[in-house]
Every structure is written in C-alpha cells, then in structure tokens.
Write a protein that holds these residues in place. Structure first.
Motif, PDB file in Angstrom:
ATOM      1  N   SER A  14       0.865  -1.162   0.000  1.00 32.56           N
ATOM      2  CA  SER A  14       0.000   0.000   0.000  1.00 32.56           C
ATOM      3  C   SER A  14       0.908   1.219   0.000  1.00 32.56           C
ATOM      4  N   PHE A  15       0.380   2.399   0.324  1.00 36.74           N
ATOM      5  CA  PHE A  15       1.230   3.579   0.276  1.00 36.74           C
ATOM      6  C   PHE A  15       0.744   4.661   1.225  1.00 36.74           C
ATOM      7  N   HIS A  16       1.665   5.562   1.557  1.00 34.26           N
ATOM      8  CA  HIS A  16       1.366   6.792   2.279  1.00 34.26           C
ATOM      9  C   HIS A  16       1.789   7.940   1.379  1.00 34.26           C
ATOM     10  N   VAL A  17       1.056   9.039   1.392  1.00 37.19           N
ATOM     11  CA  VAL A  17       1.453  10.253   0.674  1.00 37.19           C
ATOM     12  C   VAL A  17       1.825  11.317   1.704  1.00 37.19           C
ATOM     13  N   SER A  18       2.756  12.207   1.304  1.00 37.64           N
ATOM     14  CA  SER A  18       3.233  13.198   2.251  1.00 37.64           C
ATOM     15  C   SER A  18       3.751  14.428   1.533  1.00 37.64           C
ATOM     16  N   ALA A  19       3.818  15.534   2.257  1.00 43.57           N
ATOM     17  CA  ALA A  19       4.425  16.758   1.750  1.00 43.57           C
ATOM     18  C   ALA A  19       5.887  16.844   2.181  1.00 43.57           C
ATOM     19  N   THR A  20       6.271  16.062   3.187  1.00 43.64           N
ATOM     20  CA  THR A  20       7.607  16.136   3.773  1.00 43.64           C
ATOM     21  C   THR A  20       8.111  14.731   4.080  1.00 43.64           C
ATOM     22  N   ASP A  21       9.359  14.661   4.574  1.00 44.74           N
ATOM     23  CA  ASP A  21       9.841  13.414   5.150  1.00 44.74           C
ATOM     24  C   ASP A  21       8.894  13.019   6.286  1.00 44.74           C
ATOM     25  N   ALA A  22       8.840  11.754   6.580  1.00 46.29           N
ATOM     26  CA  ALA A  22       7.981  11.284   7.662  1.00 46.29           C
ATOM     27  C   ALA A  22       8.482   9.924   8.133  1.00 46.29           C
ATOM     28  N   SER A  23       7.886   9.418   9.180  1.00 49.02           N
ATOM     29  CA  SER A  23       8.118   8.039   9.593  1.00 49.02           C
ATOM     30  C   SER A  23       6.764   7.439   9.962  1.00 49.02           C
ATOM     31  N   ALA A  24       6.687   6.124   9.882  1.00 41.87           N
ATOM     32  CA  ALA A  24       5.421   5.436  10.131  1.00 41.87           C
ATOM     33  C   ALA A  24       5.648   4.243  11.045  1.00 41.87           C
ATOM     34  N   MET A  25       4.647   3.955  11.841  1.00 43.42           N
ATOM     35  CA  MET A  25       4.622   2.760  12.678  1.00 43.42           C
ATOM     36  C   MET A  25       3.160   2.458  12.961  1.00 43.42           C
ATOM     37  N   GLY A  26       2.914   1.344  13.586  1.00 48.11           N
ATOM     38  CA  GLY A  26       1.527   1.037  13.893  1.00 48.11           C
ATOM     39  C   GLY A  26       1.343  -0.373  14.382  1.00 48.11           C
TER      40      GLY A  26
END
Length: 130
Positions: free
Chosen positions: A90-102
């Motif tokens: 799947s994917f995430h969209v962003s305007a900047t750098d980011a990090s993900a967890m969950g």
C-alpha cells in the motif's frame, strides 16, 4: 468490561521493501511524495489468527502526528494458521519526510484479542540532483 489485547508471541511484521515516487497516481499538489511499502505479516505462533484491522501513526519532522485506523487490511481479513503469512503493499502520501509505525489487530482461534506491532520505518524524500 473490555478485553485486553495480547501482543502474541510469534506474530511478526516485516517491511520487505519501500519505494519512492513523485507526483504519480493522481496525488494532490500538497502531498506529491508517495511512499509505497511492502509488508509481510508472519504467523509463527501456535494459534490461528484472524486479522481484522490496522492502526497507523505517521510522524512528520516537527513531531506532528496523524493517526489512521480502520477495519480490514487492504480490504481483507487475513486468517492465518501457524506457519502462514500474508503479504501486501500500500502507500502513504506526504508533503515532507515522515516516519510510520503502527499495529494490526485481530482475534485468535479462542476469541482472544491479539495485536502485532508494525516496526517504525522512515520515509525520506531523495535529494534532487542538479
């Protein structure tokens, strides 16, 4: 009385691959950076597990966070016997750098609520070459 969720030993998530795309898939101008992730959920426990939903936490560089929760995982409820796995992207969209967890959550074959952590990963926008 609410039932606690158990972090089931042997249930594991791996990030298999992370890809970066810019401005494709019809993304809005304000979030042109697309991070496509490929995950596998492994059931190395001794129980059958049915995964029912997910929770993502996306952190921006200023520690602003966005929480995304929902039923199912890419429209499915993976039902994994011991030794099975479920892979998806799947994917995430962003305007900047980011990090993900969950985490993913579900129930085992005895009806006990279980969950598994999604390890934190960084989504970095590549530097543009001049």
């Amino acid at each position: 009385m609410s039932q606690q969720s158990l972090a089931l030993n042997g249930l594991k998530v791996t990030l298999d691959k992370l890809e970066y795309n810019y401005g494709s898939f019809g993304t809005p101008d304000e979030t042109p950076h697309i991070f496509v992730y490929y995950l596998t959920i492994w059931n190395h426990s001794d129980r059958r597990v049915k995964l029912l939903g997910r929770k993502w936490i996306i952190y921006k560089p200023d520690w602003d966070k966005m929480v995304i929760e929902g039923d199912k995982i890419v429209g499915k409820e993976p039902d994994l016997v011991p030794g099975e796995s479920f892979s998806y992207n799947s994917f995430h969209v962003s305007a900047t750098d980011a990090s993900a967890m969950g985490s993913f959550h579900g129930v085992d074959d005895d009806g006990m609520r279980v969950h598994v952590q999604i390890p934190r990963f960084s989504m970095r926008i590549p530097e543009q070459s001049s």
